[in-house]
Design a protein around this motif. Structure first.
Motif, mmCIF file in Angstrom:
data_model
loop_
_atom_site.group_PDB
_atom_site.id
_atom_site.type_symbol
_atom_site.label_atom_id
_atom_site.label_comp_id
_atom_site.label_asym_id
_atom_site.label_seq_id
_atom_site.Cartn_x
_atom_site.Cartn_y
_atom_site.Cartn_z
ATOM 1 N N ARG A 10 52.223 34.960 48.696
ATOM 2 C CA ARG A 10 52.307 36.423 48.579
ATOM 3 C C ARG A 10 51.930 36.885 47.174
ATOM 4 N NH1 ARG A 10 57.168 35.464 51.088
ATOM 5 N NH2 ARG A 10 58.349 36.204 49.320
ATOM 6 N N VAL A 11 52.361 36.146 46.168
ATOM 7 C CA VAL A 11 52.052 36.500 44.782
ATOM 8 C C VAL A 11 50.552 36.454 44.540
ATOM 9 C CG1 VAL A 11 52.252 35.693 42.386
ATOM 10 C CG2 VAL A 11 54.287 35.858 43.803
ATOM 11 N N TYR A 12 49.883 35.473 45.105
ATOM 12 C CA TYR A 12 48.453 35.303 44.864
ATOM 13 C C TYR A 12 47.587 36.327 45.593
ATOM 14 C CZ TYR A 12 49.053 30.792 42.479
ATOM 15 O OH TYR A 12 49.370 29.805 41.595
ATOM 16 N N GLN A 13 48.117 36.981 46.628
ATOM 17 C CA GLN A 13 47.314 37.926 47.416
ATOM 18 C C GLN A 13 46.633 39.010 46.579
ATOM 19 O OE1 GLN A 13 49.933 39.238 50.498
ATOM 20 N NE2 GLN A 13 49.254 37.653 51.924
ATOM 21 N N PRO A 14 47.320 39.674 45.652
ATOM 22 C CA PRO A 14 46.652 40.758 44.913
ATOM 23 C C PRO A 14 45.851 40.312 43.688
ATOM 24 C CG PRO A 14 48.965 40.709 44.313
ATOM 25 C CD PRO A 14 48.761 39.650 45.385
ATOM 26 N N LEU A 15 45.694 39.013 43.494
ATOM 27 C CA LEU A 15 44.974 38.551 42.307
ATOM 28 C C LEU A 15 43.532 39.035 42.300
ATOM 29 C CD1 LEU A 15 46.253 34.890 41.869
ATOM 30 C CD2 LEU A 15 46.690 36.844 40.381
ATOM 31 N N THR A 16 43.013 39.197 41.108
ATOM 32 C CA THR A 16 41.636 39.649 40.952
ATOM 33 C C THR A 16 40.669 38.545 41.378
ATOM 34 O OG1 THR A 16 41.722 38.982 38.635
ATOM 35 C CG2 THR A 16 42.181 41.298 39.120
ATOM 36 N N SER A 17 39.457 38.925 41.705
ATOM 37 C CA SER A 17 38.484 37.992 42.267
ATOM 38 C C SER A 17 38.171 36.823 41.332
ATOM 39 C CB SER A 17 37.196 38.731 42.646
ATOM 40 O OG SER A 17 36.618 39.318 41.502
ATOM 41 N N ASP A 18 38.210 37.029 40.024
ATOM 42 C CA ASP A 18 37.914 35.932 39.100
ATOM 43 C C ASP A 18 38.979 34.841 39.156
ATOM 44 O OD1 ASP A 18 39.691 37.724 37.936
ATOM 45 O OD2 ASP A 18 38.779 37.654 35.955
ATOM 46 N N VAL A 19 40.234 35.224 39.407
ATOM 47 C CA VAL A 19 41.298 34.236 39.542
ATOM 48 C C VAL A 19 41.220 33.585 40.913
ATOM 49 C CG1 VAL A 19 43.771 33.802 39.399
ATOM 50 C CG2 VAL A 19 42.763 35.597 38.010
ATOM 51 N N LEU A 20 41.006 34.385 41.943
ATOM 52 C CA LEU A 20 40.917 33.837 43.294
ATOM 53 C C LEU A 20 39.777 32.832 43.417
ATOM 54 C CD1 LEU A 20 41.683 36.954 45.494
ATOM 55 C CD2 LEU A 20 43.149 34.982 45.049
ATOM 56 N N ALA A 21 38.673 33.071 42.748
ATOM 57 C CA ALA A 21 37.553 32.125 42.790
ATOM 58 C C ALA A 21 37.986 30.767 42.245
ATOM 59 C CB ALA A 21 36.375 32.666 42.004
ATOM 60 N N LEU A 22 38.787 30.771 41.218
ATOM 61 C CA LEU A 22 39.289 29.537 40.630
ATOM 62 C C LEU A 22 40.238 28.826 41.591
ATOM 63 C CD1 LEU A 22 39.599 27.815 37.957
ATOM 64 C CD2 LEU A 22 41.593 29.247 37.502
ATOM 65 N N THR A 23 41.180 29.551 42.176
ATOM 66 C CA THR A 23 42.165 28.929 43.057
ATOM 67 C C THR A 23 41.568 28.511 44.391
ATOM 68 O OG1 THR A 23 42.917 31.069 43.900
ATOM 69 C CG2 THR A 23 44.103 30.156 42.011
ATOM 70 N N GLU A 24 40.611 29.276 44.905
ATOM 71 C CA GLU A 24 40.025 28.927 46.191
ATOM 72 C C GLU A 24 39.110 27.717 46.103
ATOM 73 O OE1 GLU A 24 38.283 32.646 47.304
ATOM 74 O OE2 GLU A 24 40.189 33.438 48.047
ATOM 75 N N ALA A 25 38.628 27.396 44.913
ATOM 76 C CA ALA A 25 37.741 26.252 44.737
ATOM 77 C C ALA A 25 38.493 24.934 44.782
ATOM 78 C CB ALA A 25 36.996 26.370 43.411
ATOM 79 N N ASP A 26 39.826 24.970 44.693
ATOM 80 C CA ASP A 26 40.610 23.750 44.652
ATOM 81 C C ASP A 26 41.914 23.979 45.396
ATOM 82 O OD1 ASP A 26 42.113 21.496 44.035
ATOM 83 O OD2 ASP A 26 41.668 21.557 41.904
ATOM 84 N N ALA A 27 42.068 23.351 46.561
ATOM 85 C CA ALA A 27 43.244 23.553 47.409
ATOM 86 C C ALA A 27 44.536 23.119 46.735
ATOM 87 C CB ALA A 27 43.072 22.817 48.733
ATOM 88 N N SER A 28 44.465 22.201 45.745
ATOM 89 C CA SER A 28 45.687 21.749 45.078
ATOM 90 C C SER A 28 46.306 22.829 44.200
ATOM 91 C CB SER A 28 45.417 20.499 44.244
ATOM 92 O OG SER A 28 44.662 20.826 43.092
#
Length: 131
Positions: free
Chosen positions: A109-127
């Protein structure tokens, strides 16, 4: 998870040998993250962390409404006082450590509103994401 365990995990993942430098780097990443989260989510994430590590989140929880001028990794580099080429590795280490310590449902839930630059980092690595 205690602060020293967080610091040790970040040190292991980044190769930073100095505990104080690792602490500053970890706090810098959290500070950069806080500027990209609405206040309520900052509060919830801070509650999951040791108090001394959560301080950057509490201190900067009202910055979300301000325009973010730097991309996330440039912000991490500046706030953590690391060279730009080390910012992504550091951010990944901190996200992975946070993901291993926090409640997965809350973190999703916390990660849902993150900006696209952060989401790109987190989505690139499932860990880096909660299980």
């Amino acid at each position: 998870m205690y602060e020293d365990v967080f610091i040790a995990e970040v040190r292991d993942k980044t190769g930073i040998t100095d505990p104080e430098r690792a602490r500053r780097a970890l706090r810098g990443v959290l500070h950069a993250l806080a500027t990209r989260l609405p206040d309520g989510w900052v509060h919830h994430l801070a509650a999951e962390l040791p108090p001394t590590l959560a301080e950057p989140l509490w201190s900067f929880q009202h910055l979300y409404d301000q325009e973010v001028h730097l991309d996330f990794l440039a912000d991490v580099s500046a706030r953590a006082a690391v060279p730009p080429e080390e910012a992504e590795r550091l951010a990944r280490a901190v996200f992975a450590t946070v993901a291993s310590a926090c409640d997965p449902a809350l973190l999703r839930r916390v990660y849902q509103p993150l900006t696209s630059d952060v989401l790109a980092l987190t989505e690139a690595d499932a860990s880096l994401l909660p299980a």
